[in-house]
Design a protein around this motif. Structure first.
Motif, PDB file in Angstrom:
ATOM      1  N   GLY A   3       0.777  -1.226   0.000  1.00 52.08           N
ATOM      2  CA  GLY A   3       0.000   0.000   0.000  1.00 52.08           C
ATOM      3  C   GLY A   3       0.810   1.279   0.000  1.00 52.08           C
ATOM      4  N   THR A   4       2.013   1.248  -0.571  1.00 53.16           N
ATOM      5  CA  THR A   4       2.853   2.445  -0.585  1.00 53.16           C
ATOM      6  C   THR A   4       3.202   2.888  -2.002  1.00 53.16           C
ATOM      7  N   THR A   5       2.390   2.504  -2.977  1.00 54.55           N
ATOM      8  CA  THR A   5       2.625   2.951  -4.347  1.00 54.55           C
ATOM      9  C   THR A   5       2.622   4.477  -4.396  1.00 54.55           C
ATOM     10  N   GLY A   6       3.648   5.047  -5.027  1.00 54.36           N
ATOM     11  CA  GLY A   6       3.739   6.498  -5.137  1.00 54.36           C
ATOM     12  C   GLY A   6       4.419   7.172  -3.970  1.00 54.36           C
ATOM     13  N   GLN A   7       4.754   6.409  -2.910  1.00 55.21           N
ATOM     14  CA  GLN A   7       5.391   7.010  -1.735  1.00 55.21           C
ATOM     15  C   GLN A   7       6.906   6.852  -1.739  1.00 55.21           C
ATOM     16  N   VAL A   8       7.436   6.113  -2.718  1.00 54.87           N
ATOM     17  CA  VAL A   8       8.874   5.929  -2.838  1.00 54.87           C
ATOM     18  C   VAL A   8       9.297   6.303  -4.248  1.00 54.87           C
ATOM     19  N   GLU A   9      10.388   7.047  -4.350  1.00 58.97           N
ATOM     20  CA  GLU A   9      10.981   7.343  -5.650  1.00 58.97           C
ATOM     21  C   GLU A   9      11.983   6.226  -5.954  1.00 58.97           C
ATOM     22  N   TRP A  10      11.667   5.391  -6.941  1.00 62.14           N
ATOM     23  CA  TRP A  10      12.521   4.266  -7.304  1.00 62.14           C
ATOM     24  C   TRP A  10      13.440   4.669  -8.451  1.00 62.14           C
ATOM     25  N   LEU A  11      14.742   4.441  -8.291  1.00 61.55           N
ATOM     26  CA  LEU A  11      15.719   4.818  -9.308  1.00 61.55           C
ATOM     27  C   LEU A  11      16.579   3.619  -9.681  1.00 61.55           C
ATOM     28  N   THR A  12      16.684   3.352 -10.969  1.00 64.16           N
ATOM     29  CA  THR A  12      17.623   2.340 -11.462  1.00 64.16           C
ATOM     30  C   THR A  12      18.912   3.067 -11.815  1.00 64.16           C
ATOM     31  N   ALA A  13      19.933   2.901 -10.983  1.00 70.39           N
ATOM     32  CA  ALA A  13      21.170   3.668 -11.160  1.00 70.39           C
ATOM     33  C   ALA A  13      22.313   2.961 -10.452  1.00 70.39           C
ATOM     34  N   ASP A  14      23.525   3.293 -10.853  1.00 67.76           N
ATOM     35  CA  ASP A  14      24.746   2.767 -10.253  1.00 67.76           C
ATOM     36  C   ASP A  14      25.059   3.568  -8.991  1.00 67.76           C
ATOM     37  N   VAL A  15      25.091   2.912  -7.846  1.00 67.97           N
ATOM     38  CA  VAL A  15      25.296   3.643  -6.595  1.00 67.97           C
ATOM     39  C   VAL A  15      26.727   4.135  -6.440  1.00 67.97           C
ATOM     40  N   THR A  16      27.654   3.661  -7.263  1.00 67.52           N
ATOM     41  CA  THR A  16      29.035   4.142  -7.154  1.00 67.52           C
ATOM     42  C   THR A  16      29.226   5.509  -7.818  1.00 67.52           C
ATOM     43  N   THR A  17      28.303   5.917  -8.657  1.00 64.62           N
ATOM     44  CA  THR A  17      28.428   7.201  -9.358  1.00 64.62           C
ATOM     45  C   THR A  17      27.233   8.109  -9.094  1.00 64.62           C
ATOM     46  N   LEU A  18      26.415   7.774  -8.142  1.00 61.70           N
ATOM     47  CA  LEU A  18      25.175   8.503  -7.880  1.00 61.70           C
ATOM     48  C   LEU A  18      25.461   9.939  -7.437  1.00 61.70           C
ATOM     49  N   ASP A  19      24.723  10.872  -7.987  1.00 63.05           N
ATOM     50  CA  ASP A  19      24.811  12.272  -7.551  1.00 63.05           C
ATOM     51  C   ASP A  19      23.440  12.903  -7.757  1.00 63.05           C
ATOM     52  N   LEU A  20      22.650  12.934  -6.700  1.00 60.65           N
ATOM     53  CA  LEU A  20      21.276  13.432  -6.779  1.00 60.65           C
ATOM     54  C   LEU A  20      21.176  14.929  -6.529  1.00 60.65           C
ATOM     55  N   GLY A  21      22.282  15.547  -6.110  1.00 67.86           N
ATOM     56  CA  GLY A  21      22.269  16.993  -5.911  1.00 67.86           C
ATOM     57  C   GLY A  21      21.501  17.439  -4.673  1.00 67.86           C
ATOM     58  N   ARG A  22      21.265  16.519  -3.727  1.00 68.72           N
ATOM     59  CA  ARG A  22      20.582  16.884  -2.492  1.00 68.72           C
ATOM     60  C   ARG A  22      21.025  15.934  -1.385  1.00 68.72           C
ATOM     61  N   THR A  23      20.730  16.300  -0.152  1.00 68.20           N
ATOM     62  CA  THR A  23      21.123  15.468   0.983  1.00 68.20           C
ATOM     63  C   THR A  23      19.888  14.893   1.676  1.00 68.20           C
ATOM     64  N   PHE A  24      20.153  13.891   2.526  1.00 66.40           N
ATOM     65  CA  PHE A  24      19.083  13.161   3.199  1.00 66.40           C
ATOM     66  C   PHE A  24      19.391  13.071   4.687  1.00 66.40           C
ATOM     67  N   ASP A  25      18.334  12.963   5.481  1.00 67.23           N
ATOM     68  CA  ASP A  25      18.505  12.834   6.929  1.00 67.23           C
ATOM     69  C   ASP A  25      19.042  11.464   7.312  1.00 67.23           C
ATOM     70  N   VAL A  26      18.686  10.440   6.541  1.00 67.00           N
ATOM     71  CA  VAL A  26      19.108   9.061   6.824  1.00 67.00           C
ATOM     72  C   VAL A  26      19.505   8.394   5.518  1.00 67.00           C
ATOM     73  N   ILE A  27      20.593   7.632   5.565  1.00 63.48           N
ATOM     74  CA  ILE A  27      20.962   6.747   4.461  1.00 63.48           C
ATOM     75  C   ILE A  27      21.034   5.336   5.000  1.00 63.48           C
ATOM     76  N   VAL A  28      20.450   4.409   4.270  1.00 65.47           N
ATOM     77  CA  VAL A  28      20.436   3.004   4.657  1.00 65.47           C
ATOM     78  C   VAL A  28      21.170   2.181   3.598  1.00 65.47           C
ATOM     79  N   ILE A  29      22.033   1.272   4.050  1.00 68.49           N
ATOM     80  CA  ILE A  29      22.647   0.275   3.160  1.00 68.49           C
ATOM     81  C   ILE A  29      22.428  -1.069   3.844  1.00 68.49           C
ATOM     82  N   ALA A  30      21.336  -1.725   3.504  1.00 68.10           N
ATOM     83  CA  ALA A  30      20.938  -2.965   4.172  1.00 68.10           C
ATOM     84  C   ALA A  30      21.305  -4.177   3.329  1.00 68.10           C
ATOM     85  N   GLY A  31      20.912  -5.355   3.812  1.00 72.59           N
ATOM     86  CA  GLY A  31      21.136  -6.586   3.056  1.00 72.59           C
ATOM     87  C   GLY A  31      22.594  -6.920   2.826  1.00 72.59           C
TER      88      GLY A  31
END
Length: 282
Positions: free
Chosen positions: A109-137
């Motif tokens: 029930g969370t469709t539209g509540q997450v921005e899903w991006l297919t991208a390489d995390v080694t070169t990611l540059d979103l131009g903004r910061t976040f309060d929390v970053i998670v690297i799970a699994g």
């Protein structure tokens, strides 16, 4: 997920898995980890439990509003954060994993509540910061050398001052012996029936662990298909990980043994994870 070629996969095979590969049996697909049929099976397996995702949510600051989930896989942690009311951006380089994540979000029930991006995390540059970053699994452990440095650079670039990094790893323990184990798991996929061999070889003295998977499926006509994959990840003592994070301005504030791990009477390569809380310097 890490960027492993087929050569890297075959170099990660051990024991019976290497022997199966050497047989060159017909209808055998060797795929990168987290891709193909075995990738879909693994994602379905791990998304059945949301316990560790709940742990990550509980250890995010109550005031945190934005979350970046790196190597989000099938999306269970991103969805858990979305259900807690946070604005979530989730990234994985695998289109298969992102598709599975979007399906999981719809089911929860969370469709539209997450921005899903297919991208390489080694070169990611979103131009903004976040309060929390998670690297799970255990995803950070899949990266080595320049790729690992790049991922940690991405974390530091995207984590707000005073922001919190949440991750997991399986720490190498003092005098921990090498271990190896193979599990057999029955699997049903529609009309197909079969099994998955899940194997792990842990070499703490070398700072390495290998995980292999082999599947055989028989369809209703008696046809057999085979799938094989393998990968390695880093095994670091907790103190070494803390020193590495400190080089990127990330101070470990707490390390917690996995509260959901089942105790094992014997040494096992399926070692308990450690869940880590770190913060960016202001």
């Amino acid at each position: 997920m890490s960027d492993l070629s087929q050569h890297d996969v075959t170099e990660s095979l051990f024991g019976a898995f290497a022997g199966i590969h050497a047989l060159s049996l017909p209808r055998t697909t060797v795929s990168p980890p987290f891709e193909g049929l075995l990738g879909a099976w693994y994602t379905k397996l791990v998304t059945q439990s949301g316990q560790d995702s709940d742990w990550f949510v509980r250890h995010a600051p109550h005031s945190a509003e934005t979350v970046l989930d790196l190597c989000c896989g099938g999306g269970r942690t991103a969805v858990a954060f979305a259900r807690s009311g946070r604005r979530v951006t989730a990234v994985d380089r695998s289109a298969l994993q992102i598709a599975a994540a979007e399906k999981h979000a719809a089911e929860r029930g969370t469709t539209g509540q997450v921005e899903w991006l297919t991208a390489d995390v080694t070169t990611l540059d979103l131009g903004r910061t976040f309060d929390v970053i998670v690297i799970a699994g255990l995803s950070l452990t899949l990266f080595e050398g320049e790729a690992r440095a790049a991922v940690l650079g991405v974390v530091r670039r995207h984590l707000a001052p005073g922001g919190r990094l949440l991750l997991d790893h399986t720490p190498a323990l003092p005098d921990e012996p090498a271990t190896e184990q193979v599990l057999t798991l029955p699997v049903s996929l529609g009309e197909r029936r079969g099994f998955v061999l899940l194997g792990a070889r842990r070499l703490p003295a070398e700072g390495r662990q290998f995980t292999n998977m082999y599947a055989e499926f028989v369809d209703s006509q008696g046809g057999t298909e085979r799938h094989l994959t393998g990968f390695r990840f880093r095994v670091d003592p907790s103190d070494d990980l803390a020193r590495e994070l400190a080089q990127y301005g990330l101070a470990v504030r707490g390390s917690h043994h996995d509260p959901y791990a089942a105790p094992s009477p014997e040494p096992t390569p399926f070692a308990s994870r450690e869940l880590v809380v770190a913060e960016a310097s202001a």
